[in-house]
Design an enzyme around this catalytic site. Structure first.
Site, PDB file in Angstrom:
ATOM      1  N   LEU A  33       0.820  -1.215   0.000  1.00 30.24           N
ATOM      2  CA  LEU A  33       0.000   0.000   0.000  1.00 30.24           C
ATOM      3  C   LEU A  33       0.852   1.261   0.000  1.00 30.24           C
ATOM      4  CD1 LEU A  33      -2.689  -1.131   2.609  1.00 30.24           C
ATOM      5  CD2 LEU A  33      -2.772  -1.309   0.111  1.00 30.24           C
ATOM      6  N   HIS A  37      -3.352   4.375  -2.609  1.00 27.21           N
ATOM      7  CA  HIS A  37      -4.398   3.518  -2.021  1.00 27.21           C
ATOM      8  C   HIS A  37      -5.094   4.246  -0.872  1.00 27.21           C
ATOM      9  CE1 HIS A  37      -1.552   0.193  -3.439  1.00 27.21           C
ATOM     10  NE2 HIS A  37      -2.698  -0.129  -4.030  1.00 27.21           N
ATOM     11  N   GLY A 147      -8.417   3.673  -8.633  1.00 29.77           N
ATOM     12  CA  GLY A 147      -7.578   4.810  -9.022  1.00 29.77           C
ATOM     13  C   GLY A 147      -7.557   4.995 -10.531  1.00 29.77           C
ATOM     14  N   LYS A 149      -5.057   5.940 -12.207  1.00 27.83           N
ATOM     15  CA  LYS A 149      -3.774   5.605 -12.834  1.00 27.83           C
ATOM     16  C   LYS A 149      -3.980   4.397 -13.751  1.00 27.83           C
ATOM     17  CE  LYS A 149      -0.352   3.511 -10.695  1.00 27.83           C
ATOM     18  NZ  LYS A 149      -0.123   2.293 -11.521  1.00 27.83           N
ATOM     19  N   VAL A 176      -2.549   9.906  -7.540  1.00 23.91           N
ATOM     20  CA  VAL A 176      -1.745  10.599  -6.512  1.00 23.91           C
ATOM     21  C   VAL A 176      -0.279  10.491  -6.943  1.00 23.91           C
ATOM     22  CG1 VAL A 176      -1.120  10.692  -4.072  1.00 23.91           C
ATOM     23  CG2 VAL A 176      -3.435  10.014  -4.744  1.00 23.91           C
ATOM     24  N   SER A 185       2.769   4.069  -7.179  1.00 29.72           N
ATOM     25  CA  SER A 185       2.517   2.700  -7.620  1.00 29.72           C
ATOM     26  C   SER A 185       3.288   1.753  -6.709  1.00 29.72           C
ATOM     27  CB  SER A 185       3.028   2.532  -9.061  1.00 29.72           C
ATOM     28  OG  SER A 185       3.154   1.163  -9.368  1.00 29.72           O
TER      29      SER A 185
END
Ligand code: PAF
Length: 280
Positions: A33, A37, A147, A149, A176, A185
């Site tokens: 995490l 997250h 997310g 991403k 983020v 990531s």
């Protein structure tokens, strides 16, 4: 925080909570995490009575054995972060618990799954869809948080919910970034210090693409950015594309009525990084 690893036990507990009228916000993860997250979890906390997080490194979504093997795992660190963010329930099953029967489902997401990640990671989205469907069946959340991403994953999961007619709201959450722009990531922790230093090049190049959109048409811009990536010896570009944000197909010209997003996947040594930026 309550910890469950058995499907039966978490079902009993969540059924009780639902009968008390509690809504469930769910964040599925593969662990390792990070702040990305946690931002999903904070949002889920404010919008639901209970926050459920799952940690399961899903083997069937890895098309590459080496990638699965080296995927970072640290349940102890993860649990501490979950406690700090106020997670109510952690579901951390093993493979037998998740897949007691042989898996033979094949989803057809059509062209959505044929491009970008789908093209370079055969079977990946089928594995994601199977695990997300199973998790949704177990948790039965009111809302689930993903997310941006993994923009293509988010699109595929919305499609999955439509195909399976599941009663869950999919909530997209913004990317983020680290201070230097690198998208957060779990894979970032696999980068060597030298690789970590050059990694922000990905986001810088995406920003460059966005800046140029008023001056150059989509096709030459795509090629220009591909050349920029290919000109940097640290990276091995897998794809860069400028796509319609609904159907994920390449666009050939700008149209202010079509949401447009630039997506990239590139290898930095043996770490594969993805990122994207909204253009329109
Ligand atoms: O994005 C991820 O971490 C995974 O693909 C997900 C959604 C948890 C499914 O394994």
């Amino acid at each position: 925080m309550k910890l469950f690893s058995s499907v039966k036990d978490i079902r009993v507990f969540l059924n009780e909570q639902k009968s008390l009228g509690k809504s469930i916000g769910f964040v599925p993860t593969m662990g390792a995490l990070h702040e990305g997250h946690l931002s999903l979890m904070r949002k889920a906390k404010t919008e639901n009575d209970l926050l459920v997080v799952s940690i399961f490194v899903n083997p069937i979504q890895f098309n590459n054995k080496n990638d699965l093997q080296k995927y970072p795992r640290n349940l102890e660190d993860d649990s501490q972060m979950l406690e700090a963010v106020g997670c109510d329930i952690l579901f951390a099953p093993d493979e037998k618990e998740m897949y007691p029967e042989p898996i033979n489902k094949t989803y057809d997401f059509g062209p959505l799954a044929e491009v970008m990640e789908g093209k370079f990671r055969p079977g990946h989205f089928n594995g994601v869809a199977i695990v997300v469907k199973r998790l949704f069946d177990i948790i039965e959340p009111a809302r689930a948080y993903f997310g941006e991403k993994d923009f293509q994953q988010l699109t595929i999961i919305k499609k999955l919910v439509e195909i399976e007619k599941m009663d869950v709201e999919i909530v997209p959450c913004p990317i983020v970034r680290e201070e230097d722009g690198l998208a957060m990531s779990s894979r970032n922790r696999l980068l060597t210090p030298d690789q970590r230093k050059v990694a922000p090049f990905i986001y810088k190049t995406l920003q460059e693409a966005k800046l140029r959109r008023n001056h150059i048409c989509a096709n030459p811009l795509r090629q220009m950015i591909i050349n920029v990536f290919e000109g940097n010896e640290n990276f091995r570009l897998e794809y860069f594309d400028i796509v319609d944000d609904k159907n994920l197909q390449s666009i050939n010209g700008w149209n202010n009525k079509v949401g447009t997003i630039a997506c990239v996947a590139a290898w930095l040594g043996d770490v594969r990084l993805i990122d994207n930026i909204r253009i329109i």
